[in-house]
Design a protein around this motif. Structure first.
Motif, PDB file in Angstrom:
ATOM      1  N   LYS A  88       0.837  -1.209   0.000  1.00 16.44           N
ATOM      2  CA  LYS A  88       0.000   0.000   0.000  1.00 16.44           C
ATOM      3  C   LYS A  88       0.867   1.252   0.000  1.00 16.44           C
ATOM      4  CE  LYS A  88      -3.934  -2.166   2.272  1.00 16.44           C
ATOM      5  NZ  LYS A  88      -4.703  -2.264   3.508  1.00 16.44           N
ATOM      6  N   ALA A  89       1.969   1.230   0.757  1.00 18.17           N
ATOM      7  CA  ALA A  89       2.868   2.375   0.793  1.00 18.17           C
ATOM      8  C   ALA A  89       3.525   2.591  -0.566  1.00 18.17           C
ATOM      9  CB  ALA A  89       3.924   2.178   1.877  1.00 18.17           C
ATOM     10  N   THR A  90       3.907   1.511  -1.230  1.00 17.49           N
ATOM     11  CA  THR A  90       4.506   1.614  -2.557  1.00 17.49           C
ATOM     12  C   THR A  90       3.510   2.194  -3.561  1.00 17.49           C
ATOM     13  OG1 THR A  90       5.947  -0.259  -2.070  1.00 17.49           O
ATOM     14  CG2 THR A  90       5.668   0.321  -4.383  1.00 17.49           C
ATOM     15  N   ALA A  91       2.277   1.753  -3.502  1.00 18.26           N
ATOM     16  CA  ALA A  91       1.237   2.298  -4.385  1.00 18.26           C
ATOM     17  C   ALA A  91       1.009   3.779  -4.101  1.00 18.26           C
ATOM     18  CB  ALA A  91      -0.060   1.520  -4.220  1.00 18.26           C
ATOM     19  N   SER A  92       1.020   4.138  -2.832  1.00 20.81           N
ATOM     20  CA  SER A  92       0.841   5.539  -2.445  1.00 20.81           C
ATOM     21  C   SER A  92       1.977   6.407  -2.980  1.00 20.81           C
ATOM     22  CB  SER A  92       0.768   5.646  -0.924  1.00 20.81           C
ATOM     23  OG  SER A  92       0.717   6.984  -0.525  1.00 20.81           O
ATOM     24  N   ILE A  93       3.180   5.889  -2.921  1.00 19.46           N
ATOM     25  CA  ILE A  93       4.331   6.645  -3.425  1.00 19.46           C
ATOM     26  C   ILE A  93       4.257   6.781  -4.939  1.00 19.46           C
ATOM     27  CG2 ILE A  93       6.841   6.579  -3.685  1.00 19.46           C
ATOM     28  CD1 ILE A  93       6.871   5.307  -0.848  1.00 19.46           C
ATOM     29  N   ALA A  94       3.830   5.738  -5.624  1.00 17.32           N
ATOM     30  CA  ALA A  94       3.678   5.821  -7.080  1.00 17.32           C
ATOM     31  C   ALA A  94       2.667   6.904  -7.449  1.00 17.32           C
ATOM     32  CB  ALA A  94       3.264   4.468  -7.642  1.00 17.32           C
ATOM     33  N   ILE A  95       1.552   6.930  -6.744  1.00 16.22           N
ATOM     34  CA  ILE A  95       0.546   7.967  -6.981  1.00 16.22           C
ATOM     35  C   ILE A  95       1.112   9.349  -6.669  1.00 16.22           C
ATOM     36  CG2 ILE A  95      -1.689   8.866  -6.180  1.00 16.22           C
ATOM     37  CD1 ILE A  95      -2.503   5.870  -5.784  1.00 16.22           C
ATOM     38  N   THR A  96       1.914   9.445  -5.615  1.00 15.56           N
ATOM     39  CA  THR A  96       2.522  10.722  -5.248  1.00 15.56           C
ATOM     40  C   THR A  96       3.426  11.238  -6.364  1.00 15.56           C
ATOM     41  OG1 THR A  96       2.418  10.187  -2.895  1.00 15.56           O
ATOM     42  CG2 THR A  96       3.993  11.885  -3.553  1.00 15.56           C
ATOM     43  N   PHE A  97       4.180  10.359  -6.998  1.00 16.50           N
ATOM     44  CA  PHE A  97       5.045  10.816  -8.085  1.00 16.50           C
ATOM     45  C   PHE A  97       4.251  11.170  -9.338  1.00 16.50           C
ATOM     46  CE2 PHE A  97       8.509   9.053  -5.505  1.00 16.50           C
ATOM     47  CZ  PHE A  97       9.310  10.188  -5.491  1.00 16.50           C
ATOM     48  N   ILE A  98       3.110  10.542  -9.560  1.00 15.69           N
ATOM     49  CA  ILE A  98       2.222  10.967 -10.651  1.00 15.69           C
ATOM     50  C   ILE A  98       1.697  12.373 -10.359  1.00 15.69           C
ATOM     51  CG2 ILE A  98       0.000  10.516 -11.783  1.00 15.69           C
ATOM     52  CD1 ILE A  98       0.638   7.493 -11.358  1.00 15.69           C
ATOM     53  N   VAL A  99       1.313  12.608  -9.112  1.00 16.21           N
ATOM     54  CA  VAL A  99       0.861  13.937  -8.698  1.00 16.21           C
ATOM     55  C   VAL A  99       1.997  14.953  -8.842  1.00 16.21           C
ATOM     56  CG1 VAL A  99       0.084  15.297  -6.707  1.00 16.21           C
ATOM     57  CG2 VAL A  99      -0.945  13.078  -7.182  1.00 16.21           C
ATOM     58  N   THR A 100       3.216  14.542  -8.517  1.00 12.78           N
ATOM     59  CA  THR A 100       4.372  15.430  -8.671  1.00 12.78           C
ATOM     60  C   THR A 100       4.548  15.840 -10.125  1.00 12.78           C
ATOM     61  OG1 THR A 100       5.463  14.418  -6.762  1.00 12.78           O
ATOM     62  CG2 THR A 100       6.856  15.647  -8.284  1.00 12.78           C
ATOM     63  N   LEU A 101       4.384  14.898 -11.041  1.00 12.87           N
ATOM     64  CA  LEU A 101       4.474  15.239 -12.466  1.00 12.87           C
ATOM     65  C   LEU A 101       3.370  16.219 -12.861  1.00 12.87           C
ATOM     66  CD1 LEU A 101       5.359  11.784 -14.053  1.00 12.87           C
ATOM     67  CD2 LEU A 101       6.841  13.789 -13.812  1.00 12.87           C
ATOM     68  N   CYS A 102       2.179  16.016 -12.338  1.00 12.99           N
ATOM     69  CA  CYS A 102       1.078  16.948 -12.625  1.00 12.99           C
ATOM     70  C   CYS A 102       1.394  18.348 -12.104  1.00 12.99           C
ATOM     71  CB  CYS A 102      -0.230  16.442 -12.019  1.00 12.99           C
ATOM     72  SG  CYS A 102      -0.867  14.949 -12.786  1.00 12.99           S
ATOM     73  N   TYR A 103       1.947  18.430 -10.904  1.00 14.91           N
ATOM     74  CA  TYR A 103       2.316  19.735 -10.356  1.00 14.91           C
ATOM     75  C   TYR A 103       3.471  20.365 -11.119  1.00 14.91           C
ATOM     76  CZ  TYR A 103      -0.787  20.443  -6.446  1.00 14.91           C
ATOM     77  OH  TYR A 103      -1.895  20.710  -5.703  1.00 14.91           O
ATOM     78  N   ALA A 104       4.388  19.559 -11.637  1.00 17.82           N
ATOM     79  CA  ALA A 104       5.479  20.097 -12.450  1.00 17.82           C
ATOM     80  C   ALA A 104       4.921  20.709 -13.733  1.00 17.82           C
ATOM     81  CB  ALA A 104       6.496  19.008 -12.758  1.00 17.82           C
ATOM     82  N   VAL A 105       3.966  20.040 -14.365  1.00 13.85           N
ATOM     83  CA  VAL A 105       3.320  20.584 -15.559  1.00 13.85           C
ATOM     84  C   VAL A 105       2.562  21.863 -15.205  1.00 13.85           C
ATOM     85  CG1 VAL A 105       1.513  20.147 -17.288  1.00 13.85           C
ATOM     86  CG2 VAL A 105       3.201  18.380 -16.763  1.00 13.85           C
ATOM     87  N   LEU A 106       1.868  21.843 -14.079  1.00 15.87           N
ATOM     88  CA  LEU A 106       1.156  23.041 -13.622  1.00 15.87           C
ATOM     89  C   LEU A 106       2.117  24.198 -13.388  1.00 15.87           C
ATOM     90  CD1 LEU A 106      -1.600  24.193 -12.714  1.00 15.87           C
ATOM     91  CD2 LEU A 106      -1.042  23.393 -10.418  1.00 15.87           C
ATOM     92  N   SER A 107       3.278  23.908 -12.826  1.00 15.69           N
ATOM     93  CA  SER A 107       4.286  24.948 -12.605  1.00 15.69           C
ATOM     94  C   SER A 107       4.802  25.511 -13.919  1.00 15.69           C
ATOM     95  CB  SER A 107       5.463  24.390 -11.800  1.00 15.69           C
ATOM     96  OG  SER A 107       5.061  24.071 -10.506  1.00 15.69           O
ATOM     97  N   LEU A 108       4.987  24.648 -14.902  1.00 14.20           N
ATOM     98  CA  LEU A 108       5.416  25.127 -16.220  1.00 14.20           C
ATOM     99  C   LEU A 108       4.354  26.014 -16.859  1.00 14.20           C
ATOM    100  CD1 LEU A 108       7.071  21.904 -17.682  1.00 14.20           C
ATOM    101  CD2 LEU A 108       8.217  24.013 -16.965  1.00 14.20           C
ATOM    102  N   ILE A 109       3.103  25.626 -16.718  1.00 13.69           N
ATOM    103  CA  ILE A 109       2.014  26.436 -17.277  1.00 13.69           C
ATOM    104  C   ILE A 109       1.939  27.796 -16.596  1.00 13.69           C
ATOM    105  CG2 ILE A 109      -0.508  26.613 -17.489  1.00 13.69           C
ATOM    106  CD1 ILE A 109      -0.498  23.534 -17.879  1.00 13.69           C
ATOM    107  N   SER A 110       2.014  27.809 -15.262  1.00 16.07           N
ATOM    108  CA  SER A 110       1.920  29.098 -14.558  1.00 16.07           C
ATOM    109  C   SER A 110       3.137  29.974 -14.844  1.00 16.07           C
ATOM    110  CB  SER A 110       1.732  28.887 -13.055  1.00 16.07           C
ATOM    111  OG  SER A 110       2.855  28.284 -12.484  1.00 16.07           O
ATOM    112  N   SER A 111       4.317  29.374 -14.996  1.00 16.22           N
ATOM    113  CA  SER A 111       5.492  30.190 -15.326  1.00 16.22           C
ATOM    114  C   SER A 111       5.396  30.726 -16.751  1.00 16.22           C
ATOM    115  CB  SER A 111       6.780  29.390 -15.140  1.00 16.22           C
ATOM    116  OG  SER A 111       6.835  28.306 -16.036  1.00 16.22           O
ATOM    117  N   TYR A 112       4.872  29.923 -17.677  1.00 11.05           N
ATOM    118  CA  TYR A 112       4.678  30.406 -19.041  1.00 11.05           C
ATOM    119  C   TYR A 112       3.687  31.566 -19.063  1.00 11.05           C
ATOM    120  CZ  TYR A 112       3.297  30.636 -23.912  1.00 11.05           C
ATOM    121  OH  TYR A 112       3.017  31.085 -25.164  1.00 11.05           O
TER     122      TYR A 112
END
Length: 136
Positions: A88-112
């Motif tokens: 369960k912890a491994t699955a949670s971490i995988a989801i967290t890194f997917i969320v991290t990628l989403c936030y990275a894209v969001l950061s690129l959009i807001s900086s653009y």
């Protein structure tokens, strides 16, 4: 110790979820974009991207130690006894890194949006921006 790390991941995820809901509501309300609003979104997007990235990285380290252990610091493997928790912890971490990628894209959009819409600050005097040099 592991419980504190899991709490950090849960709190960071909760903060990011709350920010996502709040920013969606703010963006849905039609208002003209201002420089202060663009900077606020840019800075908060950056901050929360690093927050969720740090939570994922710390949790990854703890789960790695739970799977592998570390004899030099007398940290034994615990996933043999608590396999369900580790999965369960491994699955949670995988989801967290997917969320991290989403936030990275969001950061690129807001900086653009910020840096394409607003020019760099203009210097206040005729001499330009002065940069102090190191004297030897």
């Amino acid at each position: 110790h592991n419980l504190c790390i899991c709490r950090y991941l849960v709190h960071a995820s909760g903060i990011c979820a709350g920010y996502s809901i709040l920013s969606a509501v703010v963006v849905a309300i039609p208002r003209p974009s201002t420089m202060s609003r663009a900077w606020t979104f840019f800075l908060l997007d950056q901050l929360l991207t690093y927050l969720i990235l740090s939570a994922g990285a710390i949790s990854t380290e703890v789960v790695y130690l739970a799977y592998k252990g570390d004899a030099s610091i007398t940290w034994s493997q615990t996933c043999g006894s608590f396999g369900g928790f580790c999965r369960k912890a491994t699955a949670s971490i995988a989801i967290t890194f997917i969320v991290t990628l989403c936030y990275a894209v969001l950061s690129l959009i807001s900086s653009y949006r910020l840096f394409s819409k607003y020019d760099a600050p203009v210097p206040c005097n005729n001499k330009g921006i002065e940069i102090p040099a190191f004297q030897t």
